[in-house]
Motif scaffolding. Structure first.
Motif, PDB file in Angstrom:
ATOM      1  N   ALA A 117       0.817  -0.516   0.069  1.00  0.00           N
ATOM      2  CA  ALA A 117      -0.154   0.019  -0.249  1.00  0.00           C
ATOM      3  C   ALA A 117       1.207   1.055  -0.341  1.00  0.00           C
ATOM      4  N   THR A 118       1.912   1.025   0.843  1.00  0.00           N
ATOM      5  CA  THR A 118       3.166   2.621   1.033  1.00  0.00           C
ATOM      6  C   THR A 118       3.402   2.275  -0.719  1.00  0.00           C
ATOM      7  N   ALA A 119       3.904   1.366  -0.996  1.00  0.00           N
ATOM      8  CA  ALA A 119       4.526   1.949  -2.334  1.00  0.00           C
ATOM      9  C   ALA A 119       4.008   2.393  -3.411  1.00  0.00           C
ATOM     10  N   LEU A 120       2.542   1.733  -3.215  1.00  0.00           N
ATOM     11  CA  LEU A 120       1.186   2.433  -3.986  1.00  0.00           C
ATOM     12  C   LEU A 120       1.006   3.453  -3.872  1.00  0.00           C
ATOM     13  N   ILE A 121       1.073   4.129  -2.803  1.00  0.00           N
ATOM     14  CA  ILE A 121       0.558   5.677  -2.296  1.00  0.00           C
ATOM     15  C   ILE A 121       1.532   6.554  -3.651  1.00  0.00           C
ATOM     16  N   TYR A 122       3.370   5.738  -2.686  1.00  0.00           N
ATOM     17  CA  TYR A 122       4.363   6.496  -3.375  1.00  0.00           C
ATOM     18  C   TYR A 122       4.133   7.238  -5.045  1.00  0.00           C
ATOM     19  N   PHE A 123       4.183   5.981  -5.404  1.00  0.00           N
ATOM     20  CA  PHE A 123       3.867   5.468  -6.905  1.00  0.00           C
ATOM     21  C   PHE A 123       3.108   6.713  -7.217  1.00  0.00           C
ATOM     22  N   LYS A 124       1.682   6.698  -6.629  1.00  0.00           N
ATOM     23  CA  LYS A 124       0.830   7.455  -7.392  1.00  0.00           C
ATOM     24  C   LYS A 124       0.718   8.987  -6.748  1.00  0.00           C
ATOM     25  N   ARG A 125       1.730   9.026  -5.705  1.00  0.00           N
ATOM     26  CA  ARG A 125       1.836  10.714  -6.009  1.00  0.00           C
ATOM     27  C   ARG A 125       3.292  11.160  -6.576  1.00  0.00           C
ATOM     28  N   PHE A 126       3.787  10.696  -7.170  1.00  0.00           N
ATOM     29  CA  PHE A 126       4.949  10.586  -7.571  1.00  0.00           C
ATOM     30  C   PHE A 126       4.757  11.175  -8.971  1.00  0.00           C
ATOM     31  N   TYR A 127       3.817  10.500  -9.983  1.00  0.00           N
ATOM     32  CA  TYR A 127       2.972  10.636 -11.302  1.00  0.00           C
ATOM     33  C   TYR A 127       1.521  12.013 -11.238  1.00  0.00           C
ATOM     34  N   LEU A 128       1.495  12.763 -10.000  1.00  0.00           N
ATOM     35  CA  LEU A 128       1.333  13.659  -9.973  1.00  0.00           C
ATOM     36  C   LEU A 128       1.788  14.870  -9.876  1.00  0.00           C
ATOM     37  N   GLN A 129       3.046  14.318 -10.238  1.00  0.00           N
ATOM     38  CA  GLN A 129       3.992  15.880 -10.727  1.00  0.00           C
ATOM     39  C   GLN A 129       4.644  15.380 -11.962  1.00  0.00           C
ATOM     40  N   MET A 171      19.699   1.119 -10.560  1.00  0.00           N
ATOM     41  CA  MET A 171      18.647   1.763 -11.268  1.00  0.00           C
ATOM     42  C   MET A 171      18.054   2.186  -9.757  1.00  0.00           C
ATOM     43  N   ILE A 172      17.620   1.194  -8.986  1.00  0.00           N
ATOM     44  CA  ILE A 172      16.851   1.781  -8.141  1.00  0.00           C
ATOM     45  C   ILE A 172      17.042   2.678  -6.540  1.00  0.00           C
ATOM     46  N   LEU A 173      18.367   2.455  -6.800  1.00  0.00           N
ATOM     47  CA  LEU A 173      18.993   3.543  -5.843  1.00  0.00           C
ATOM     48  C   LEU A 173      19.550   4.738  -7.051  1.00  0.00           C
ATOM     49  N   ASN A 174      19.944   4.786  -8.386  1.00  0.00           N
ATOM     50  CA  ASN A 174      19.343   6.056  -8.893  1.00  0.00           C
ATOM     51  C   ASN A 174      18.585   7.148  -9.195  1.00  0.00           C
ATOM     52  N   ASN A 175      17.505   5.561  -8.868  1.00  0.00           N
ATOM     53  CA  ASN A 175      15.968   6.961  -8.687  1.00  0.00           C
ATOM     54  C   ASN A 175      15.699   7.615  -6.939  1.00  0.00           C
ATOM     55  N   GLU A 176      15.915   7.054  -6.122  1.00  0.00           N
ATOM     56  CA  GLU A 176      15.928   7.021  -4.645  1.00  0.00           C
ATOM     57  C   GLU A 176      15.761   8.506  -4.598  1.00  0.00           C
ATOM     58  N   MET A 177      16.453   8.995  -5.154  1.00  0.00           N
ATOM     59  CA  MET A 177      16.155  10.274  -4.343  1.00  0.00           C
ATOM     60  C   MET A 177      15.388  11.479  -5.321  1.00  0.00           C
ATOM     61  N   ILE A 178      15.399  10.893  -6.591  1.00  0.00           N
ATOM     62  CA  ILE A 178      14.208  11.660  -7.228  1.00  0.00           C
ATOM     63  C   ILE A 178      12.912  11.975  -7.064  1.00  0.00           C
ATOM     64  N   VAL A 179      12.450  10.116  -6.033  1.00  0.00           N
ATOM     65  CA  VAL A 179      11.335  10.164  -5.481  1.00  0.00           C
ATOM     66  C   VAL A 179      11.242  10.689  -4.231  1.00  0.00           C
ATOM     67  N   TYR A 180      12.325  10.638  -3.514  1.00  0.00           N
ATOM     68  CA  TYR A 180      12.398  11.126  -2.230  1.00  0.00           C
ATOM     69  C   TYR A 180      12.506  12.880  -1.987  1.00  0.00           C
ATOM     70  N   GLN A 181      12.533  13.013  -2.851  1.00  0.00           N
ATOM     71  CA  GLN A 181      13.115  14.474  -3.514  1.00  0.00           C
ATOM     72  C   GLN A 181      11.505  15.514  -2.429  1.00  0.00           C
ATOM     73  N   ALA A 182      11.907  16.679  -1.576  1.00  0.00           N
ATOM     74  CA  ALA A 182      10.482  17.489  -1.180  1.00  0.00           C
ATOM     75  C   ALA A 182       9.675  18.121  -1.930  1.00  0.00           C
ATOM     76  N   TRP A 183       9.885  18.329  -3.193  1.00  0.00           N
ATOM     77  CA  TRP A 183       9.209  19.043  -4.307  1.00  0.00           C
ATOM     78  C   TRP A 183       8.110  17.795  -4.533  1.00  0.00           C
ATOM     79  N   ILE A 184       8.321  16.473  -4.544  1.00  0.00           N
ATOM     80  CA  ILE A 184       7.847  15.055  -4.986  1.00  0.00           C
ATOM     81  C   ILE A 184       6.808  15.157  -4.045  1.00  0.00           C
ATOM     82  N   LEU A 185       7.717  14.128  -3.150  1.00  0.00           N
ATOM     83  CA  LEU A 185       6.755  13.631  -1.731  1.00  0.00           C
ATOM     84  C   LEU A 185       6.569  14.228  -0.814  1.00  0.00           C
TER      85      LEU A 185
END
Length: 262
Positions: A117-129, A171-185
């Motif tokens: 559930a947490t992963a899915l909600i992160y995914f949904k939030r990411f693609y709002l931006q 690839m997973i590690l390279n995208n980690e901060m892209i998803v974490y960065q403040a203006w997305i999540l």
């Protein structure tokens, strides 16, 4: 876990339908504008190199006239061959496809539903931006699973996750901060899903109906309820309604279907 009513999930991540549509449209338009700019620049450079052979006489022209000739050559040669950008509807199909894949990966790794559930909600939030035209959903999906495992204290190594699905863990590690960065999540990493409401409801129902001793029946009820929530988690419902309301809607729908069937 803090109360949902005072959480950032309630305050910042529950939207009205028109707000959600607006965010998807804005993300799609930003991506189209960015990609058109990049494509124009890169294609123009490429065409300039090719045009040196075809338009060698342009070398004798002034810089401005030469640029005009190249631009004319580029637009004449390429205006019919450029790929069309992905529409909002097509983006939705891609997101739902990879949301299904996300659930499959979590089930194959036997992750608890709170991780899924947490992963899915992160995914949904990411693609709002962002748009799927900018970041491939497969990569973001895997990164969201990895981050959800850490947040929900279900630790798994990136190498282990990558190996299990035949993907490069880097690839997973390279995208980690892209998803974490403040203006997305915006680092609002604690999320709420209907699964907790299910467990509480099943426990209460077990006590009320006197079936607490029948562990198999309780597990069957719990499994059936979670399957229904899995389906609705693939929609926009988690971004539109609090998790408790999502669960109540599932209950109401189940009762209506049962009454109609009888």
């Amino acid at each position: 876990m803090a109360d949902f009513q005072t959480s950032t999930h309630q305050a910042k991540w529950i939207f009205k339908p028109e707000e959600l549509v607006g965010k998807y449209k804005a993300a799609n338009q930003r991506a189209i504008q960015t990609l058109e700019k990049v494509c124009t620049e890169s294609c123009f450079i490429s065409h300039c190199k090719l045009a040196d052979d075809v338009l060698i006489r342009a070398m004798s022209l002034t810089g401005y006239l030469r640029l005009t000739v190249y631009l004319f050559y580029y637009f004449l040669a390429d205006k019919h061959s450029r790929p069309k950008p992905i529409s909002i509807e097509e983006e939705q199909f891609m997101r739902v496809f990879y949301e299904n894949k996300l659930q499959e990966v979590c089930k194959n790794f036997h992750f608890p539903h709170k991780v899924q559930a947490t992963a899915l909600i992160y995914f949904k939030r990411f693609y709002l931006q962002w748009s799927v035209m900018q970041h491939h959903p497969k990569n973001i999906m895997l990164t969201c699973i990895y981050e959800a495992c850490k947040i929900e204290e279900n630790h798994v190594l990136a190498e282990e996750l990558g190996k299990g699905i035949s993907q490069d863990h880097q690839m997973i590690l390279n995208n980690e901060m892209i998803v974490y960065q403040a203006w997305i999540l915006e680092f609002d990493l604690i999320v709420y899903a209907p699964y907790r409401s299910i467990e509480g409801f099943i426990d209460d129902m077990g006590e009320f109906c006197g079936i607490n001793d029948d562990r198999l029946q309780i597990l069957q009820l719990l499994h059936a309820a979670k399957m229904e929530v899995d389906k609705i988690m693939l929609t926009d419902a988690p971004l539109l309604f609090p998790p408790g309301q999502v669960w109540f809607a599932i209950q109401a729908s189940s009762r209506s279907s049962s009454e109609f069937g009888h």
